[in-house]
Enzyme design. Structure first.
Site, mmCIF file in Angstrom:
data_model
loop_
_atom_site.group_PDB
_atom_site.id
_atom_site.type_symbol
_atom_site.label_atom_id
_atom_site.label_comp_id
_atom_site.label_asym_id
_atom_site.label_seq_id
_atom_site.Cartn_x
_atom_site.Cartn_y
_atom_site.Cartn_z
ATOM 1 N N ASN A 212 0.869 -1.179 0.000
ATOM 2 C CA ASN A 212 0.000 0.000 0.000
ATOM 3 C C ASN A 212 0.907 1.230 0.000
ATOM 4 O O ASN A 212 1.473 1.585 1.032
ATOM 5 C CB ASN A 212 -0.883 -0.046 1.256
ATOM 6 N N LYS B 181 0.146 4.198 -0.307
ATOM 7 C CA LYS B 181 -0.510 5.386 0.281
ATOM 8 C C LYS B 181 -0.279 6.593 -0.632
ATOM 9 O O LYS B 181 -0.206 6.433 -1.850
ATOM 10 C CB LYS B 181 -0.033 5.614 1.716
ATOM 11 N N HIS C 8 -9.543 1.143 4.647
ATOM 12 C CA HIS C 8 -8.300 1.324 5.408
ATOM 13 C C HIS C 8 -8.582 2.296 6.558
ATOM 14 O O HIS C 8 -9.382 3.218 6.419
ATOM 15 C CB HIS C 8 -7.201 1.876 4.484
ATOM 16 N N GLU D 21 -7.037 4.708 7.637
ATOM 17 C CA GLU D 21 -6.805 6.129 7.315
ATOM 18 C C GLU D 21 -7.999 6.708 6.572
ATOM 19 O O GLU D 21 -8.270 7.910 6.665
ATOM 20 C CB GLU D 21 -5.497 6.269 6.521
ATOM 21 N N GLU E 53 -5.399 -4.838 10.689
ATOM 22 C CA GLU E 53 -4.376 -3.824 10.921
ATOM 23 C C GLU E 53 -4.685 -3.064 12.205
ATOM 24 O O GLU E 53 -5.505 -2.140 12.194
ATOM 25 C CB GLU E 53 -4.333 -2.830 9.756
ATOM 26 N N GLY F 246 2.542 2.281 10.812
ATOM 27 C CA GLY F 246 3.532 3.345 10.665
ATOM 28 C C GLY F 246 4.261 3.694 11.950
ATOM 29 O O GLY F 246 4.958 4.703 12.021
ATOM 30 N N SER G 184 3.353 -2.098 10.383
ATOM 31 C CA SER G 184 4.797 -2.154 10.637
ATOM 32 C C SER G 184 5.434 -3.496 10.283
ATOM 33 O O SER G 184 6.344 -3.964 10.970
ATOM 34 C CB SER G 184 5.099 -1.788 12.098
HETATM 35 P P1 PGA Z 1 2.832 0.331 7.658
HETATM 36 O O1 PGA Z 1 1.352 0.543 7.059
HETATM 37 O O2 PGA Z 1 3.358 -0.956 7.091
HETATM 38 O O3 PGA Z 1 3.604 1.533 7.229
HETATM 39 O O4 PGA Z 1 2.668 0.244 9.152
HETATM 40 C C1 PGA Z 1 0.474 -0.530 6.882
HETATM 41 C C2 PGA Z 1 -0.821 -0.055 6.305
HETATM 42 O O5 PGA Z 1 -1.312 1.007 6.700
HETATM 43 O O6 PGA Z 1 -1.409 -0.738 5.436
#
Ligand code: PGA
Length: 244
Positions: free
Chosen positions: A8, A10, A92, A94, A159, A165, A204
């Site tokens: 992803n 983003k 997601h 976000e 997640e 992140g 992460s």
């Molecule tokens: P990350 O994000 O691997 O940077 O923690 C995962 C995600 O939001 O899909």
């Protein structure tokens, strides 16, 4: 079954970086997993040009529930299919947090994705506060019940929001417990087909923790954010994939 390692990107990737990253992935040796990259909308066509003819699939990070119409700024599932996308990430955290997407909207998008022939990757996960209150199972269970359409045949990504992140990951036992619950919830919601849908872990995931996370029971792959922005780390995670 092969695990799915999905990247992803983003809101990252200008033309130069997208070209370089997709080019490096296209030139890589085959891995024992399915690889998918989800660039921002603006780079999908460029990435598709690089990955067409390889074993690596491409997808998007969201879609609208309607096939077309007066929805300024939105992108529909058939538009993604038209670009050769095979998958779309939906719900997601976000988007749930920053765009107030509800379970009902995620469900409508999942219906649209399936109608367009796209694999929907529906994200679920609890906040840190909910985890601290011991509510993760209830939260995720509710998201599964309310976000999945009848006959859902896509992928779930668990997640934990506090792991995205941050460099923090749940313990192996914590991942195992939630994934076991998601499996039970999928079977309760979908019947026998719920037993074979892939459940990804996300938050992460890096090359150095991927082996442990991908070996957990009921983990069918990973949804990777930050580490998917480098071919070396994304492929480094893919190398840790196992058959399950
Ligand atoms: P990350 O994000 O691997 O940077 O923690 C995962 C995600 O939001 O899909």
């Amino acid at each position: 079954m092969r695990q799915l390692i999905a990247g992803n990107w983003k809101m990252n990737g200008m033309s130069v970086q997208a070209e370089a990253l997709a080019g490096a992935l296209a030139a890589s040796a085959p891995l024992p997993c399915d690889l998918l990259v989800c660039p921002p909308f603006t780079q999908i066509a460029r990435v598709a040009d690089r990955l067409r003819g390889t074993a690596i699939a491409w997808g998007a990070q969201d879609c609208h529930a309607a096939p077309s119409g007066a929805h300024t700024g939105d992108i529909s599932a058939p538009m993604l299919a038209d670009l050769g996308c095979s998958a779309v990430i939906l719900g997601h955290s976000e988007r749930r947090q920053n765009h107030h997407e509800t379970d009902a909207q995620v469900r409508e998008k999942a219906i649209a994705a399936a109608a367009a022939g796209l694999l929907a990757i529906i994200c679920v996960g609890e906040t840190e506060q909910q985890r601290d209150a011991g509510q993760e199972i209830a939260v995720v269970g509710h998201q599964i019940a309310a976000s999945l359409p009848d006959g859902f045949a896509g992928v779930i990504a668990y997640e934990p929001i506090w792991a995205i992140g941050t460099g923090r990951t749940p313990t192996i036992g914590e991942v195992e417990a939630v994934h076991a619950h998601i499996r039970a919830a999928l079977i309760a919601r979908l019947g026998a087909p719920g037993a074979s849908l892939r459940i990804l872990y996300g938050g992460s995931v890096k090359p150095d923790n991927a082996a442990a996370l991908l070996a957990v029971a009921e983990v069918g792959g990973a949804l990777v954010g930050g580490a998917s922005l480098s071919a070396e780390s994304f492929l480094g995670i893919g190398k840790k994939a196992v058959l399950f």
